[in-house]
Design a protein around this motif. Structure first.
Motif, PDB file in Angstrom:
ATOM      1  N   ILE A  54      66.110  34.419  57.586  1.00 17.43           N
ATOM      2  CA  ILE A  54      65.357  34.741  58.785  1.00 17.43           C
ATOM      3  C   ILE A  54      66.601  35.894  58.779  1.00 17.43           C
ATOM      4  O   ILE A  54      66.885  36.646  59.767  1.00 17.43           O
ATOM      5  CB  ILE A  54      65.218  33.961  60.126  1.00 17.43           C
ATOM      6  CG1 ILE A  54      63.863  33.420  59.712  1.00 17.43           C
ATOM      7  CG2 ILE A  54      65.488  34.679  61.388  1.00 17.43           C
ATOM      8  CD1 ILE A  54      63.320  31.910  61.064  1.00 17.43           C
ATOM      9  N   ARG A  55      67.655  34.624  58.457  1.00 17.48           N
ATOM     10  CA  ARG A  55      69.049  35.430  58.934  1.00 17.48           C
ATOM     11  C   ARG A  55      68.958  36.391  58.174  1.00 17.48           C
ATOM     12  O   ARG A  55      69.979  37.728  57.806  1.00 17.48           O
ATOM     13  CB  ARG A  55      70.172  34.068  58.818  1.00 17.48           C
ATOM     14  CG  ARG A  55      70.311  33.791  59.099  1.00 17.48           C
ATOM     15  CD  ARG A  55      71.319  32.500  60.368  1.00 17.48           C
ATOM     16  NE  ARG A  55      71.604  31.877  60.854  1.00 17.48           N
ATOM     17  CZ  ARG A  55      72.329  30.709  61.079  1.00 17.48           C
ATOM     18  NH1 ARG A  55      73.526  30.496  60.591  1.00 17.48           N
ATOM     19  NH2 ARG A  55      71.986  30.011  62.088  1.00 17.48           N
ATOM     20  N   LYS A  56      68.890  36.578  57.171  1.00 19.43           N
ATOM     21  CA  LYS A  56      68.415  37.962  55.571  1.00 19.43           C
ATOM     22  C   LYS A  56      67.796  38.748  56.307  1.00 19.43           C
ATOM     23  O   LYS A  56      68.750  40.055  55.703  1.00 19.43           O
ATOM     24  CB  LYS A  56      67.745  37.407  54.083  1.00 19.43           C
ATOM     25  CG  LYS A  56      68.409  38.533  53.064  1.00 19.43           C
ATOM     26  CD  LYS A  56      67.984  37.551  51.951  1.00 19.43           C
ATOM     27  CE  LYS A  56      67.668  39.009  50.640  1.00 19.43           C
ATOM     28  NZ  LYS A  56      67.339  37.724  49.984  1.00 19.43           N
ATOM     29  N   ARG A  57      67.001  38.563  56.937  1.00 18.35           N
ATOM     30  CA  ARG A  57      66.270  39.732  56.783  1.00 18.35           C
ATOM     31  C   ARG A  57      66.821  40.439  58.414  1.00 18.35           C
ATOM     32  O   ARG A  57      66.837  41.820  58.456  1.00 18.35           O
ATOM     33  CB  ARG A  57      64.905  39.366  57.860  1.00 18.35           C
ATOM     34  CG  ARG A  57      63.910  38.570  56.550  1.00 18.35           C
ATOM     35  CD  ARG A  57      62.779  37.945  56.779  1.00 18.35           C
ATOM     36  NE  ARG A  57      61.728  38.395  57.895  1.00 18.35           N
ATOM     37  CZ  ARG A  57      61.014  39.135  57.445  1.00 18.35           C
ATOM     38  NH1 ARG A  57      60.238  39.677  56.265  1.00 18.35           N
ATOM     39  NH2 ARG A  57      59.602  39.798  58.181  1.00 18.35           N
ATOM     40  N   ASP A  58      67.186  39.597  59.370  1.00 17.62           N
ATOM     41  CA  ASP A  58      67.833  40.140  60.418  1.00 17.62           C
ATOM     42  C   ASP A  58      69.187  41.197  59.171  1.00 17.62           C
ATOM     43  O   ASP A  58      69.740  41.726  59.904  1.00 17.62           O
ATOM     44  CB  ASP A  58      68.307  39.383  60.848  1.00 17.62           C
ATOM     45  CG  ASP A  58      68.695  39.731  62.886  1.00 17.62           C
ATOM     46  OD1 ASP A  58      67.999  40.252  62.922  1.00 17.62           O
ATOM     47  OD2 ASP A  58      69.836  39.050  63.198  1.00 17.62           O
ATOM     48  N   LYS A  59      70.211  40.876  58.868  1.00 21.54           N
ATOM     49  CA  LYS A  59      71.302  41.258  58.924  1.00 21.54           C
ATOM     50  C   LYS A  59      70.720  42.550  57.984  1.00 21.54           C
ATOM     51  O   LYS A  59      70.993  43.497  58.565  1.00 21.54           O
ATOM     52  CB  LYS A  59      72.043  40.475  57.458  1.00 21.54           C
ATOM     53  CG  LYS A  59      72.916  41.355  57.318  1.00 21.54           C
ATOM     54  CD  LYS A  59      73.585  40.782  56.569  1.00 21.54           C
ATOM     55  CE  LYS A  59      75.346  40.780  55.933  1.00 21.54           C
ATOM     56  NZ  LYS A  59      75.793  40.076  54.392  1.00 21.54           N
ATOM     57  N   LYS A  60      69.827  43.262  57.304  1.00 16.72           N
ATOM     58  CA  LYS A  60      69.235  43.663  56.807  1.00 16.72           C
ATOM     59  C   LYS A  60      68.048  45.125  57.231  1.00 16.72           C
ATOM     60  O   LYS A  60      68.570  46.003  57.566  1.00 16.72           O
ATOM     61  CB  LYS A  60      67.813  43.760  55.832  1.00 16.72           C
ATOM     62  CG  LYS A  60      67.187  44.679  54.694  1.00 16.72           C
ATOM     63  CD  LYS A  60      66.256  44.499  53.913  1.00 16.72           C
ATOM     64  CE  LYS A  60      64.985  46.080  53.463  1.00 16.72           C
ATOM     65  NZ  LYS A  60      64.418  45.418  52.910  1.00 16.72           N
ATOM     66  N   LEU A  61      67.867  44.321  58.652  1.00 22.65           N
ATOM     67  CA  LEU A  61      67.368  44.798  59.443  1.00 22.65           C
ATOM     68  C   LEU A  61      68.033  45.962  60.641  1.00 22.65           C
ATOM     69  O   LEU A  61      69.129  46.663  60.732  1.00 22.65           O
ATOM     70  CB  LEU A  61      66.375  44.202  60.755  1.00 22.65           C
ATOM     71  CG  LEU A  61      66.133  44.865  61.872  1.00 22.65           C
ATOM     72  CD1 LEU A  61      65.408  45.859  61.804  1.00 22.65           C
ATOM     73  CD2 LEU A  61      65.057  44.297  63.051  1.00 22.65           C
ATOM     74  N   GLN A  62      69.802  44.423  60.707  1.00 25.30           N
ATOM     75  CA  GLN A  62      70.551  45.254  61.728  1.00 25.30           C
ATOM     76  C   GLN A  62      72.061  46.295  61.366  1.00 25.30           C
ATOM     77  O   GLN A  62      72.446  46.631  62.210  1.00 25.30           O
ATOM     78  CB  GLN A  62      70.912  43.997  62.633  1.00 25.30           C
ATOM     79  CG  GLN A  62      71.876  44.757  63.943  1.00 25.30           C
ATOM     80  CD  GLN A  62      71.686  44.902  65.164  1.00 25.30           C
ATOM     81  OE1 GLN A  62      70.536  44.808  65.442  1.00 25.30           O
ATOM     82  NE2 GLN A  62      71.940  45.634  65.648  1.00 25.30           N
ATOM     83  N   GLY A  63      72.003  45.415  60.089  1.00 22.68           N
ATOM     84  CA  GLY A  63      73.521  45.526  59.168  1.00 22.68           C
ATOM     85  C   GLY A  63      74.070  45.038  59.294  1.00 22.68           C
ATOM     86  O   GLY A  63      75.396  44.870  59.134  1.00 22.68           O
ATOM     87  N   HIS A  64      74.168  43.577  59.899  1.00 23.72           N
ATOM     88  CA  HIS A  64      74.950  42.554  60.266  1.00 23.72           C
ATOM     89  C   HIS A  64      74.598  41.121  60.875  1.00 23.72           C
ATOM     90  O   HIS A  64      73.570  41.588  61.734  1.00 23.72           O
ATOM     91  CB  HIS A  64      76.281  43.058  61.037  1.00 23.72           C
ATOM     92  CG  HIS A  64      76.284  43.320  62.195  1.00 23.72           C
ATOM     93  ND1 HIS A  64      76.060  42.949  63.563  1.00 23.72           N
ATOM     94  CD2 HIS A  64      75.930  44.644  62.495  1.00 23.72           C
ATOM     95  CE1 HIS A  64      76.506  43.797  64.575  1.00 23.72           C
ATOM     96  NE2 HIS A  64      76.326  44.505  64.392  1.00 23.72           N
ATOM     97  N   LEU A  65      74.753  40.114  61.109  1.00 16.96           N
ATOM     98  CA  LEU A  65      74.325  38.866  61.473  1.00 16.96           C
ATOM     99  C   LEU A  65      75.153  39.266  63.245  1.00 16.96           C
ATOM    100  O   LEU A  65      75.946  39.635  63.242  1.00 16.96           O
ATOM    101  CB  LEU A  65      74.386  38.036  61.246  1.00 16.96           C
ATOM    102  CG  LEU A  65      73.733  37.719  59.560  1.00 16.96           C
ATOM    103  CD1 LEU A  65      74.015  36.824  59.167  1.00 16.96           C
ATOM    104  CD2 LEU A  65      72.292  37.282  59.959  1.00 16.96           C
TER     105      LEU A  65
END
Length: 222
Positions: free
Chosen positions: A178-189
């Motif tokens: 989830i965190r990897k996908r969120d970082k890819k979407l947003q650019g950062h956690l």
């Protein structure tokens, strides 16, 4: 309080499903829940109204009563508010905590003994009708893309579900994905993300990157 028609609920459900599935939401658990239709959507007008408190508590009580705790399938209770349009993240955050405080004050059930009721405690989780929940606040003006739902929304996820994932040995794998996908979407956690037991989860509920000295406004009954 205006009652929602089936058409109202159907439109909200479609828009929410598009938000999760068509827009490829980074939370794989949310995608699974929607793919298998293991969700319950409730629609209200105004989250700042006192009139929604008793009906939402009733929704939560019904959700818990019907939940299959012997299954490995997870479910979410999603409460949407059609009339709210908060211009800032802080305004939404204030409304979220006001609503949670009102729900707690009206709740006639003891706090879930599995978690702390102290909002500053790393073992805190929000208890309603005797069960602990991890609550996810969503709204169109969130700075987090994954939280930009079509409506102001509170998602109630049972704390038990995360403990079940740990028991199944899947928690770390799911979290990392989830965190990897969120970082890819947003650019950062999101900088406030922490595992349960590391820091109070209250900082995560609204989605806003709260300040280091932020104090949770919730006050539990004694």
């Amino acid at each position: 309080m205006e009652l929602m028609t089936y058409e109202d609920i159907s439109v909200v459900e479609k828009n929410f499903k598009d938000f999760i599935i068509k827009r490829k939401h980074p939370c794989v658990m949310a995608q699974t829940v929607f793919s298998f239709e293991n969700y319950h959507i409730k629609v209200y007008d105004d989250m700042t109204s006192a009139e929604v408190i008793r009906p939402i508590l009733s929704d939560i009580e019904t959700y818990i009563a019907n939940y299959d705790f012997d299954s490995n399938d997870f479910e979410s209770l999603i409460v949407c508010f059609k009339q709210n349009h908060f211009k800032t993240e802080k305004a939404f955050e204030d409304a979220l905590w006001q609503l949670l405080q009102r729900l707690h004050d009206a709740d006639d059930t003891k706090w879930d003994p599995q978690v702390s009721k102290d909002p500053n405690d790393p073992n805190f989780s929000f208890s309603l009708k005797g069960k602990a929940f991890y609550i996810v606040g969503l709204h169109p003006n969130s700075s987090r893309i994954a939280r930009q739902a079509p409506y102001c929304t509170l998602v109630f996820n049972l704390h038990w579900q995360f403990e079940k994932l740990r028991e199944m040995g899947a928690y770390q794998r799911v979290k990392q994905r989830i965190r990897k996908r969120d970082k890819k979407l947003q650019g950062h956690l999101n900088p406030v993300l922490r595992d349960f037991g590391k820091e109070s989860e209250t900082k995560q509920y609204s989605g806003r990157a709260v300040e280091n000295d932020w104090k949770c406004p919730f006050h539990p009954k004694h």
